[in-house]
Scaffold this motif. Structure first.
Motif, PDB file in Angstrom:
ATOM      1  N   GLY A   8     -77.092  47.541  31.606  1.00 27.93           N
ATOM      2  CA  GLY A   8     -75.684  47.297  31.873  1.00 27.93           C
ATOM      3  C   GLY A   8     -75.184  48.032  33.094  1.00 27.93           C
ATOM      4  O   GLY A   8     -75.956  48.418  33.975  1.00 27.93           O
ATOM      5  N   SER A  12     -69.420  50.396  30.597  1.00 31.52           N
ATOM      6  CA  SER A  12     -69.432  49.088  29.944  1.00 31.52           C
ATOM      7  C   SER A  12     -69.694  49.187  28.446  1.00 31.52           C
ATOM      8  O   SER A  12     -69.696  48.173  27.746  1.00 31.52           O
ATOM      9  CB  SER A  12     -70.495  48.183  30.583  1.00 31.52           C
ATOM     10  OG  SER A  12     -71.801  48.711  30.378  1.00 31.52           O
ATOM     11  N   TYR A 106     -78.417  43.765  26.479  1.00 36.09           N
ATOM     12  CA  TYR A 106     -77.541  43.704  27.660  1.00 36.09           C
ATOM     13  C   TYR A 106     -76.087  43.859  27.215  1.00 36.09           C
ATOM     14  O   TYR A 106     -75.579  43.051  26.437  1.00 36.09           O
ATOM     15  CB  TYR A 106     -77.757  42.369  28.384  1.00 36.09           C
ATOM     16  CG  TYR A 106     -76.752  42.068  29.462  1.00 36.09           C
ATOM     17  CD1 TYR A 106     -76.421  43.014  30.430  1.00 36.09           C
ATOM     18  CD2 TYR A 106     -76.139  40.812  29.531  1.00 36.09           C
ATOM     19  CE1 TYR A 106     -75.502  42.726  31.423  1.00 36.09           C
ATOM     20  CE2 TYR A 106     -75.223  40.523  30.525  1.00 36.09           C
ATOM     21  CZ  TYR A 106     -74.910  41.478  31.462  1.00 36.09           C
ATOM     22  OH  TYR A 106     -73.998  41.190  32.442  1.00 36.09           O
ATOM     23  N   TYR A 108     -72.153  44.120  28.430  1.00 35.82           N
ATOM     24  CA  TYR A 108     -71.279  43.800  29.560  1.00 35.82           C
ATOM     25  C   TYR A 108     -69.820  43.947  29.122  1.00 35.82           C
ATOM     26  O   TYR A 108     -69.485  43.803  27.940  1.00 35.82           O
ATOM     27  CB  TYR A 108     -71.529  42.376  30.070  1.00 35.82           C
ATOM     28  CG  TYR A 108     -71.323  41.302  29.024  1.00 35.82           C
ATOM     29  CD1 TYR A 108     -70.106  40.647  28.902  1.00 35.82           C
ATOM     30  CD2 TYR A 108     -72.342  40.949  28.139  1.00 35.82           C
ATOM     31  CE1 TYR A 108     -69.900  39.673  27.937  1.00 35.82           C
ATOM     32  CE2 TYR A 108     -72.153  39.984  27.169  1.00 35.82           C
ATOM     33  CZ  TYR A 108     -70.937  39.348  27.072  1.00 35.82           C
ATOM     34  OH  TYR A 108     -70.734  38.397  26.102  1.00 35.82           O
ATOM     35  N   ASP A 158     -72.473  42.044  37.540  1.00 37.54           N
ATOM     36  CA  ASP A 158     -72.809  41.414  36.264  1.00 37.54           C
ATOM     37  C   ASP A 158     -73.432  40.039  36.475  1.00 37.54           C
ATOM     38  O   ASP A 158     -74.360  39.646  35.760  1.00 37.54           O
ATOM     39  CB  ASP A 158     -71.556  41.278  35.394  1.00 37.54           C
ATOM     40  CG  ASP A 158     -71.518  42.307  34.276  1.00 37.54           C
ATOM     41  OD1 ASP A 158     -72.580  42.873  33.940  1.00 37.54           O
ATOM     42  OD2 ASP A 158     -70.435  42.555  33.725  1.00 37.54           O
ATOM     43  N   ARG A 162     -77.141  39.083  35.118  1.00 38.19           N
ATOM     44  CA  ARG A 162     -77.394  37.921  34.274  1.00 38.19           C
ATOM     45  C   ARG A 162     -78.432  36.995  34.898  1.00 38.19           C
ATOM     46  O   ARG A 162     -79.304  36.462  34.195  1.00 38.19           O
ATOM     47  CB  ARG A 162     -76.095  37.146  34.036  1.00 38.19           C
ATOM     48  CG  ARG A 162     -75.147  37.812  33.061  1.00 38.19           C
ATOM     49  CD  ARG A 162     -73.825  37.057  33.003  1.00 38.19           C
ATOM     50  NE  ARG A 162     -72.893  37.670  32.092  1.00 38.19           N
ATOM     51  CZ  ARG A 162     -72.761  37.343  30.811  1.00 38.19           C
ATOM     52  NH1 ARG A 162     -73.513  36.396  30.300  1.00 38.19           N
ATOM     53  NH2 ARG A 162     -71.878  37.957  30.042  1.00 38.19           N
ATOM     54  N   SER A 176     -70.868  41.908  24.362  1.00 41.36           N
ATOM     55  CA  SER A 176     -69.764  42.382  25.184  1.00 41.36           C
ATOM     56  C   SER A 176     -69.283  43.735  24.677  1.00 41.36           C
ATOM     57  O   SER A 176     -69.584  44.147  23.545  1.00 41.36           O
ATOM     58  CB  SER A 176     -68.606  41.380  25.148  1.00 41.36           C
ATOM     59  OG  SER A 176     -68.021  41.369  23.856  1.00 41.36           O
TER      60      SER A 176
END
Length: 244
Positions: A8, A12, A106, A108, A158, A162, A176
């Motif tokens: 990340g 975040s 991950y 974000y 980001d 990705r 998230s």
């Protein structure tokens, strides 16, 4: 031994996730081993030019040794670490792609104004994490054009993360910042890592900044106008439910 990485950007939610996982008896995230300024091994910090040069001279070998448990008692736990966007490029170009069984989480943050403000506030206080309810975080003054530029940079980073993740065959869980606090997330992440469910899993960290993001700024009117009139007004409001 299986390993995992938390991927990340700064601010975040990666440290919250690290501490959450470290509350599990079968998991241990070693943290930000490739902090550009030091080796941060879950809070044990080794600074100095010699240590950083030794690490960065062979980043792939260093990460491999750390995930194998060098310098610690593993005790049968699954080991992991954090890899952030600004860390050594060999981790992205070589270490992860060459290990397709490495589990990736991950994290974000959709609200980039919140992410930017969080970074500025902790830079002001010097307190990067908190485990006790702290005084109200200091407000920051930020010019709208600079703020927008920094938010754009975070969005673009980001996007690139990705795009890179899509090239990999690794098992992957995406979550998230807000999703970290969803009722089902603890079960999801434990299932993903294949560990025995621990229902009382909890992080010791508490939120530091104001939940309504525009309240973090000393000049809210001009920032509100800019973000409202450029289609990103949703970033101004509360980021998490007040029950979190």
């Amino acid at each position: 031994m299986d390993n995992f990485l938390i991927i990340g950007q700064p601010r975040s939610g990666t440290t919250y996730l690290q501490t959450l996982l470290n509350a599990h008896a079968q998991l241990h995230c070693r943290g930000e081993l490739f902090d550009p300024w030091q080796i941060d091994d879950n809070g044990t910090k080794t600074a100095g030019l010699d240590a950083v040069i030794a690490r960065d001279r062979d980043p792939v070998g260093f990460m491999e040794r750390m995930l194998a448990g060098e310098g610690m008692h593993v005790g049968g736990r699954m080991l992991g670490a954090k890899v952030l966007f600004q860390h050594h490029p060999a981790l992205f170009a070589q270490f992860v792609p060459q290990r397709p069984t490495l589990k990736l989480i991950y994290v974000y943050r959709e609200n980039k104004l919140a992410q930017f403000a969080s970074g500025r506030q902790v830079a002001k206080t010097g307190q990067w994490t908190a485990t006790n309810a702290a005084p109200v975080a200091p407000k920051i003054e930020a010019a709208p054009f600079w703020t927008a530029s920094e938010c754009n940079r975070l969005v673009n980073e980001d996007f690139l993360l990705r795009a890179w993740l899509k090239t990999l065959d690794n098992p992957m869980l995406m979550v998230s910042y807000a999703g970290l606090f969803a009722p089902d997330f603890r079960q999801r992440v434990q299932d993903f890592l294949g560990v025995t469910p621990q229902p009382d899993l909890a992080s010791p960290l508490v939120k530091q900044g104001q939940n309504r993001i525009i309240d973090r700024f000393e000049n809210p009117e001009i920032l509100a106008r800019y973000f409202n009139e450029t289609g990103r007004g949703q970033w101004l409001d509360a980021e998490l439910p007040t029950t979190v």
